[in-house]
Design an enzyme around this catalytic site. Structure first.
Site, PDB file in Angstrom:
ATOM      1  N   HIS A 352       0.803  -1.454  -0.112  1.00 15.61           N
ATOM      2  CA  HIS A 352      -0.123   0.827   0.169  1.00 15.61           C
ATOM      3  C   HIS A 352       0.858   1.293   0.145  1.00 15.61           C
ATOM      4  O   HIS A 352       0.493   2.680   0.116  1.00 15.61           O
ATOM      5  CB  HIS A 352      -0.998  -0.044   1.385  1.00 15.61           C
ATOM      6  CG  HIS A 352      -2.120  -0.675   1.064  1.00 15.61           C
ATOM      7  ND1 HIS A 352      -3.156  -0.285   0.777  1.00 15.61           N
ATOM      8  CD2 HIS A 352      -2.199  -1.799   1.291  1.00 15.61           C
ATOM      9  CE1 HIS A 352      -4.104  -1.154   0.723  1.00 15.61           C
ATOM     10  NE2 HIS A 352      -3.478  -2.320   1.398  1.00 15.61           N
ATOM     11  N   LYS A 532      -9.360  13.887   4.069  1.00 19.65           N
ATOM     12  CA  LYS A 532      -8.618  13.311   3.871  1.00 19.65           C
ATOM     13  C   LYS A 532      -7.541  13.227   4.969  1.00 19.65           C
ATOM     14  O   LYS A 532      -8.087  14.008   5.368  1.00 19.65           O
ATOM     15  CB  LYS A 532      -7.713  12.993   2.492  1.00 19.65           C
ATOM     16  CG  LYS A 532      -6.966  14.041   2.122  1.00 19.65           C
ATOM     17  CD  LYS A 532      -6.430  13.946   1.455  1.00 19.65           C
ATOM     18  CE  LYS A 532      -7.168  13.780  -0.598  1.00 19.65           C
ATOM     19  NZ  LYS A 532      -7.064  12.577  -1.136  1.00 19.65           N
ATOM     20  N   ARG A 533      -6.952  12.008   5.213  1.00 19.48           N
ATOM     21  CA  ARG A 533      -5.975  11.839   6.693  1.00 19.48           C
ATOM     22  C   ARG A 533      -4.837  13.190   5.773  1.00 19.48           C
ATOM     23  O   ARG A 533      -4.465  13.189   4.717  1.00 19.48           O
ATOM     24  CB  ARG A 533      -5.310  11.111   6.953  1.00 19.48           C
ATOM     25  CG  ARG A 533      -5.506  10.139   7.303  1.00 19.48           C
ATOM     26  CD  ARG A 533      -6.019   9.698   8.576  1.00 19.48           C
ATOM     27  NE  ARG A 533      -5.527  10.178  10.180  1.00 19.48           N
ATOM     28  CZ  ARG A 533      -4.764   9.317  10.572  1.00 19.48           C
ATOM     29  NH1 ARG A 533      -5.438   9.052  11.121  1.00 19.48           N
ATOM     30  NH2 ARG A 533      -3.720   9.534  11.667  1.00 19.48           N
ATOM     31  N   LYS A 538      -0.434  14.349   1.162  1.00 17.01           N
ATOM     32  CA  LYS A 538      -1.471  14.680   0.417  1.00 17.01           C
ATOM     33  C   LYS A 538      -1.356  16.488   0.460  1.00 17.01           C
ATOM     34  O   LYS A 538      -2.668  16.558  -0.440  1.00 17.01           O
ATOM     35  CB  LYS A 538      -2.198  13.870   1.628  1.00 17.01           C
ATOM     36  CG  LYS A 538      -2.087  12.412   1.529  1.00 17.01           C
ATOM     37  CD  LYS A 538      -3.747  12.446   2.362  1.00 17.01           C
ATOM     38  CE  LYS A 538      -3.418  10.838   2.578  1.00 17.01           C
ATOM     39  NZ  LYS A 538      -4.561  10.061   1.762  1.00 17.01           N
ATOM     40  N   THR A 640      -8.552   6.316  -2.535  1.00  8.32           N
ATOM     41  CA  THR A 640     -10.050   5.777  -2.811  1.00  8.32           C
ATOM     42  C   THR A 640     -11.386   6.536  -2.569  1.00  8.32           C
ATOM     43  O   THR A 640     -12.049   6.948  -3.209  1.00  8.32           O
ATOM     44  CB  THR A 640     -10.300   4.654  -2.115  1.00  8.32           C
ATOM     45  OG1 THR A 640     -10.342   4.757  -0.543  1.00  8.32           O
ATOM     46  CG2 THR A 640      -9.679   3.366  -2.211  1.00  8.32           C
ATOM     47  N   LYS A 644     -14.818   8.320  -5.721  1.00  6.51           N
ATOM     48  CA  LYS A 644     -15.668   8.453  -4.284  1.00  6.51           C
ATOM     49  C   LYS A 644     -16.356   9.702  -4.914  1.00  6.51           C
ATOM     50  O   LYS A 644     -17.724   9.592  -5.668  1.00  6.51           O
ATOM     51  CB  LYS A 644     -15.953   8.735  -2.731  1.00  6.51           C
ATOM     52  CG  LYS A 644     -15.407   7.143  -2.366  1.00  6.51           C
ATOM     53  CD  LYS A 644     -15.189   7.904  -0.782  1.00  6.51           C
ATOM     54  CE  LYS A 644     -14.067   6.791   0.152  1.00  6.51           C
ATOM     55  NZ  LYS A 644     -13.970   7.043   1.312  1.00  6.51           N
TER      56      LYS A 644
HETATM   57  C1  LIG Z   1     -12.343   7.428   1.748  1.00  9.37           C
HETATM   58  C2  LIG Z   1     -11.908   7.921   2.526  1.00  9.37           C
HETATM   59  C3  LIG Z   1     -10.397   7.849   3.632  1.00  9.37           C
HETATM   60  C4  LIG Z   1      -9.630   7.702   2.211  1.00  9.37           C
HETATM   61  O1  LIG Z   1      -9.409   9.239   1.530  1.00  9.37           O
HETATM   62  P1  LIG Z   1      -8.239   9.274   0.343  1.00  9.37           P
HETATM   63  O2  LIG Z   1      -8.700   9.847   0.278  1.00  9.37           O
HETATM   64  O3  LIG Z   1      -8.193   8.039  -1.145  1.00  9.37           O
HETATM   65  O4  LIG Z   1      -7.438   9.196   1.265  1.00  9.37           O
HETATM   66  C5  LIG Z   1     -10.099   8.481   4.111  1.00  9.37           C
HETATM   67  N1  LIG Z   1     -11.111   8.321   5.288  1.00  9.37           N
HETATM   68  C6  LIG Z   1     -12.142   8.372   5.038  1.00  9.37           C
HETATM   69  C7  LIG Z   1     -13.052   7.768   5.850  1.00  9.37           C
HETATM   70  C8  LIG Z   1     -12.696   7.538   4.129  1.00  9.37           C
HETATM   71  O5  LIG Z   1     -14.269   7.303   3.500  1.00  9.37           O
END
Ligand SMILES: *Cc1c(COP(=O)(O)O)cnc(C)c1O
Length: 796
Positions: A352, A532-533, A538, A640, A644
Site C-alpha cells: 500500500h 483525507k488524512r 497529501k 479511493t 468516490k
Molecule cells: C475514502 C476514505 C478515506 C480515503 O481517502 P483518500 O482521499 O483516498 O486518502 C479516508 N477516510 C475516510 C473516512 C474515507 O471514507
C-alpha cells in the site's frame, strides 16, 4: 398511498424488538431504543442469507478467501444493510407509520471506526463486494474497544479524545464463545527428538465476534470475524482475597490491552512491542481458525492452496508466513520445504505504500524476544531464499539486525499486488526492484475501487434516483452500466436534473454541517473539498496556501468578477505527527481570518468540520463540485476518496498520482483539471538543490502567502507557531509544495473559468459519472479472484 406489502410486517417486527429486546414500550422509548429495535429487525433478516451462504460454501467444498487486515473502517451499518436488502421503501413506510424520523435513527448509530483511512476503508468496501459477488470469504480483524480517536479543535489545534463505540450494545455482533484460541508470546524454544516446541511465556485468549456483511440484493452474507483479547485467568483470587483488589485484576487488564486501541499512526510505522503483539494476535487467531475450518472440511493439508486463499492487507499481518509454517511444521509435522510451498501457494500480499517511513521493520532483538520461534523460522526462510536464488545480501529479509516485513511478505507470497497502475510500476521499479528481477511474475496490479452501494446509492439518493430514472437500476450491481448516461450528458433536461441533485446536496450541507459551524455558505459557490488524512505528501498545505494567495488577490480587487468558492477541509493527523498538526492549525487560523473578512466574504469561505469519518464523507462527497487530489506525484499509492468523488459527479483537480492517472484516462483529459510535476519529474526536482527557494522566488503569489503566514497575519501578529513549517517549505520542501504551486494556482483559475459555464460544467460532471464504472470495488474483487485467488463465486 401505496402500501409496501412488507411494511406492516416490518412495523410489527420493530415493535416486537422494542418490547422484547429493548424492554420498552413505545411511549417510553428513546431514539436509541428505536434504533436498536430497527437494527435487530434488519439483523434478523440477514441471518437466513448468511446461513445459506455458509451452507452452500460447505456443501460445494468451495475455495474460501480470507482477508486479513488490521483495519476495517466500516462506518455505520444500518443504512447500508437496509439499502442492500432492498428494504428502503418498506422501511420508510414502516418508520413513517411509527412516527419516526429515519435520518435521526440512522444518525444515532456510532461509526465503527476500526481504521485510520484509505487502507481500512478499502477492506470494508472489499467485504461488501465479496458478499455482493457471492464469493465465499471471511474478513479477519481486531475488535478494538476504542477505534480511531475523536478529533476536536481548541484554538484551532487538534485535540484527541478516545473513541468509545462499544460503550453501548452493538447490535450487529454475534459473540462466539466456542471459537476461542490461545495465542502465545515470548518464552523459549526447545528441541525435542527432531521436532521443535515453543513454550510461550505469556498467553491470551482470542475470542471471535462475528458480523454478517450483507451483499447487494440481500442474497448472500459473508462474515467479518473480529478478535477480542481475553485473559487466560480472569482474576488472581489469592491477591483478591488478600485484599489487593487492583493487582488481582491485572491479568485481565493486561490481556485486554491487546484489543484495546487502534494505533492512530497513519502510514508511519509504530515501533512498539504492543503493535507487534497486536499484529501477531490477529494473524495467529485467524490462521488457527482457518486451519481448523479447513481440516474439518478437507482433512488433507496438501489441498490447502486449492481451498484457501489468504490476502494480507499490507505487511501488518505478514507474520502469517512464519506462523503458517510454524503450524504446519511444529504442530502438523510437515517438513520445511513442503510447509514453505503450501504457505506460498496460499498467501498473497498487497503493498500500500512506497513511503520509506511506512515500511515496517522490527529489530531482531524484539522479534526474537516476543516471537522466538518465528525469529528462527524467519532466518530459515531467508537462508532458503538466498540459497534458492543466489541473490545479493542487500536483498534479504534480515538486514542490519532488522526484520523487513515487506521482504518477508513478498518472499512468502504467491502474488504481490500494487493498488493502481502507477503504484504497481513503482513497486516493480523501486521498493521491490531486486525481488521483482528474481520473481518477475509475482507482482500484479489490482487498482482499488469503492462500493457503489454505499458511496452512490446510499450516500447520494438524489443522484441515484436520477440515474435510476434515466438508465434503470442495473448499475448498482454492474457499475459499467453508468456508461448508459453518456448520451444524456448533452441532454439539457438530464443536466438540469443533475444540477438539481447536486444543489440539493449542497443546500443540505450548507444548512446543517456547515451551518452548525456558524458559516453561511452559498450553495451556488464552488464547493471545493479536500477530505483525507492530514499528511505532508497529501499537501493540504498547498491548498491552504492557494487560499491565502486567492484571498489576497480578491482583497486587492474586491469588485472583481470572482467566482465564489467554499473550501472545505476534513481530516485527522496522527497524534504524534507534529508538522501535520501544524497544518491543521494553519487551516483553522486562516479560516478564522478569511471568514471574518466582510470584503471578501461573498467570494471565499473556508470550513473545517472536525472529526472527519465515514459518515461525514457520506455527507461531504455528494455535495462536492471539486475534488482535491493533489498529492506529490509518486507518493499516493492509489487513493479511493478520488473515486468516490468522481462517481458523485465532482470534477477533479489533481496530479498524475495513484489512481488519479486512471481516473483521468477514463473520464477524459478534457474533463479533469490536471496540474503539476509527474512522478519522474518530481523525483528529479527533489534532487535539485535549492528547488524550493527557486520556486518561491519565481512566484509572487506564493511569496506573499508565505510572508503573511510568517508575519502572523492569521495568528494574532505572531508567526512563531509556523516558523518550523515555513522553514521546511523554504529550505527542504520534500513534497514540492513550492515547485507545484504555480501550476496549481493556474489550474484553480481554469476551474473558476469552467464553473462560469454551468451547462458545460454539468456536462463534464455527467461524463465523470458516466465513465466512473471502472472504479467499483466489484471490478477490483473480480480481478483478485481471477489473478490472485483463483476463486470463483458460488451459486446461491
Ligand atoms: C475514502 C476514505 C478515506 C480515503 O481517502 P483518500 O482521499 O483516498 O486518502 C479516508 N477516510 C475516510 C473516512 C474515507 O471514507
Amino acid at each position: 398511498m401505496t402500501r409496501h406489502p412488507f411494511s406492516q410486517d416490518l412495523r410489527d417486527r420493530i415493535l416486537y424488538h422494542l418490547t422484547r429486546t429493548q424492554g420498552r414500550e413505545p411511549e417510553a422509548a428513546t431514539i436509541f431504543d428505536w434504533r436498536l429495535a430497527v437494527s435487530h429487525t434488519v439483523r434478523d433478516l440477514m441471518v437466513d442469507p448468511w446461513m445459506t451462504a455458509l451452507r452452500h460454501t460447505r456443501e460445494q467444498g468451495a475455495k474460501r478467501v480470507y482477508y486479513l487486515s488490521m483495519e476495517f473502517l466500516i462506518g455505520r451499518t444500518l443504512g447500508d444493510a437496509v439499502i442492500n436488502m432492498r428494504l428502503n421503501e418498506a422501511m420508510d413506510e414502516a418508520l413513517g407509520q411509527l412516527g419516526l424520523d429515519k435520518r435521526e435513527i440512522l444518525e444515532d448509530e456510532p461509526d465503527a471506526a476500526l481504521g485510520n483511512g484509505g487502507l481500512g476503508r478499502l477492506a470494508a468496501c472489499f467485504m461488501e463486494s465479496l458478499s455482493s459477488l457471492q464469493c465465499p470469504a471471511v474478513g479477519y480483524g481486531i475488535r478494538y474497544e476504542h477505534g480511531l480517536f475523536r478529533q476536536r479543535f481548541e484554538a484551532g489545534q487538534q485535540v484527541e479524545t478516545p473513541e468509545d463505540w462499544l460503550n453501548q450494545p452493538h447490535p450487529w455482533e454475534f459473540t462466539r464463545i466456542d471459537y476461542s484460541y490461545t495465542i502465545g508470546f515470548k518464552g523459549h524454544v526447545e528441541e525435542v527428538d527432531g521436532g521443535v516446541e515453543w513454550h510461550p511465556g505469556e498467553s491470551v485468549i482470542a475470542r471471535a465476534y462475528d458480523m454478517p456483511v450483507i451483499g447487494w440484493n440481500g442474497e448472500w452474507a459473508n462474515t467479518l470475524r473480529l478478535w477480542g483479547a481475553h485473559p487466560t485467568t480472569l482474576l488472581d483470587l489469592q491477591r483478591f482475597n488478600a485484599g489487593d483488589h487492583a493487582a488481582a485484576a491485572e491479568p485481565e487488564a493486561l490481556a485486554r490491552t491487546l484489543s484495546r486501541v487502534l494505533y492512530p499512526d497513519d502510514t508511519t510505522e509504530a515501533g512498539k512491542e504492543l503493535r507487534l503483539k497486536q499484529e501477531y494476535f490477529l494473524t495467529a487467531a485467524a490462521l488457527q481458525d482457518i486451519l481448523r475450518r479447513f481440516l474439518s472440511e478437507h482433512g488433507d493439508l496438501r489441498l490447502l492452496p486449492g481451498k484457501v486463499a489468504i490476502q494480507l492487507n499490507d505487511t501488518h499481518p505478514a507474520i502469517a508466513g512464519p506462523e503458517l509454517m510454524r503450524l504446519l511444521m511444529d504442530e502438523h509435522g510437515l517438513g520445511f520445504e513442503e510447509a514453505r510451498d503450501l504457505a506460498r501457494g496460499t498467501l498473497n500480499y498487497t503493498n500500500h505504500t512506497l513511503l520509506p517511513e511506512a515500511l515496517e521493520t522490527w529489530s531482531t532483538w524484539l522479534m526474537g524476544r516476543v516471537l522466538p520461534r518465528h525469529m528462527q523460522i524467519i532466518e530459515m526462510i531467508d537462508a532458503d531464499h538466498r540459497a534458492a536464488t543466489g541473490r545479493p545480501d542487500h536483498v534479504g529479509i534480515v538486514r542490519n539486525d532488522q526484520v523487513h516485513m515487506g521482504e518477508l511478505a513478498f518472499i512468502m507470497a504467491g502474488k504481490v499486488n500494487g493498488v493502481s497502475a502507477l503504484h504497481t510500476d513503482l513497486v516493480r521499479s523501486t521498493v521491490f526492484a531486486d525481488l521483482h528481477r528474481l520473481h518477475p511474475d509475482r507482482i500484479v496490479n489490482q487498482t482499488n475501487g469503492v462500493t457503489p452501494r454505499r458511496w452512490l446509492r446510499m450516500a447520494n439518493p438524489a443522484l441515484a434516483g436520477l440515474i435510476d430514472e434515466t438508465i434503470g437500476t442495473g448499475w448498482t450491481a454492474d457499475l459499467d452500466r453508468l456508461s448508459g448516461l453518456e448520451p444524456h450528458a448533452d441532454d439539457p433536461a438530464f443536466r438540469e436534473g443533475l444540477r438539481a441533485a447536486k444543489r440539493r446536496n449542497k443546500q443540505w450541507l450548507a444548512d446543517h454541517p456547515l451551518g452548525d459551524l456558524g458559516l453561511k455558505a452559498d450553495p451556488d459557490a464552488i464547493f471545493d473539498v479536500q477530505v483525507k488524512r492530514i499528511h505532508e505528501y497529501k499537501r493540504q498545505l498547498l491548498n491552504i496556501l492557494e487560499a491565502i494567495a486567492l484571498w489576497r488577490r480578491i482583497h486587492d480587487d474586491p469588485n472583481g468578477d470572482w467566482v465564489p468558492r467554499v473550501k472545505i477541509f476534513g481530516g485527522k493527523a496522527a497524534p504524534g505527527y507534529w508538522l501535520a498538526k501544524t497544518v491543521i492549525r494553519l487551516i483553522n487560523d486562516v479560516a478564522a481570518t478569511i471568514n471574518n473578512d466582510p470584503m471578501t466574504g461573498k467570494f471565499l469561505q473556508i470550513a473545517y468540520p472536525p472529526n472527519y469519518n465515514v459518515s461525514m464523507a457520506e455527507m461531504l462527497i455528494p455535495a462536492a463540485d471539486l475534488s482535491e487530489q493533489i498529492s506529490t506525484a509518486g507518493k499516493e499509492a492509489s487513493g479511493t476518496g478520488n473515486m468516490k468523488f468522481t462517481m458523485n459527479g465532482a470534477l477533479t483537480i489533481g496530479t498524475l498520482d495513484g489512481a488519479n492517472v486512471e481516473i483521468r484516462e477514463h473520464v477524459g483529459a478534457e474533463n479533469f483539471f490536471l496540474f503539476g510535476l509527474t512522478a519522474e519529474e518530481a523525483a528529479a526536482e527533489t534532487a535539485r538543490p535549492g528547488h524550493a527557494r527557486a520556486a518561491i522566488e519565481a512566484s509572487e503569489d506564493l511569496r506573499a502567502a508565505l510572508q503573511m503566514v510568517a508575519e502572523g497575519r492569521f495568528s494574532g501578529g505572531q508567526g512563531d507557531p509556523y516558523f518550523a513549517l515555513l522553514d521546511r517549505t523554504w529550505n527542504d520542501d520534500p513534497f514540492l509544495v513550492a515547485s507545484d504551486f504555480g501550476a496549481y494556482f493556474a489550474a484553480q483559475r481554469r476551474v473558476d473559468a469552467a464553473y462560469r459555464d454551468q451547462a458545460e460544467w454539468d456536462r463534464m460532471a455527467a461524463l465523470n459519472i458516466a465513465r466512473s464504472g471502472y472504479f467499483s470495488s466489484d471490478r477490483t474483487i473480480r480481478g483478485y479472484m481471477a489473478d490472485i485467488w483463483r476463486a470463483g463465486p458460488v451459486g446461491g
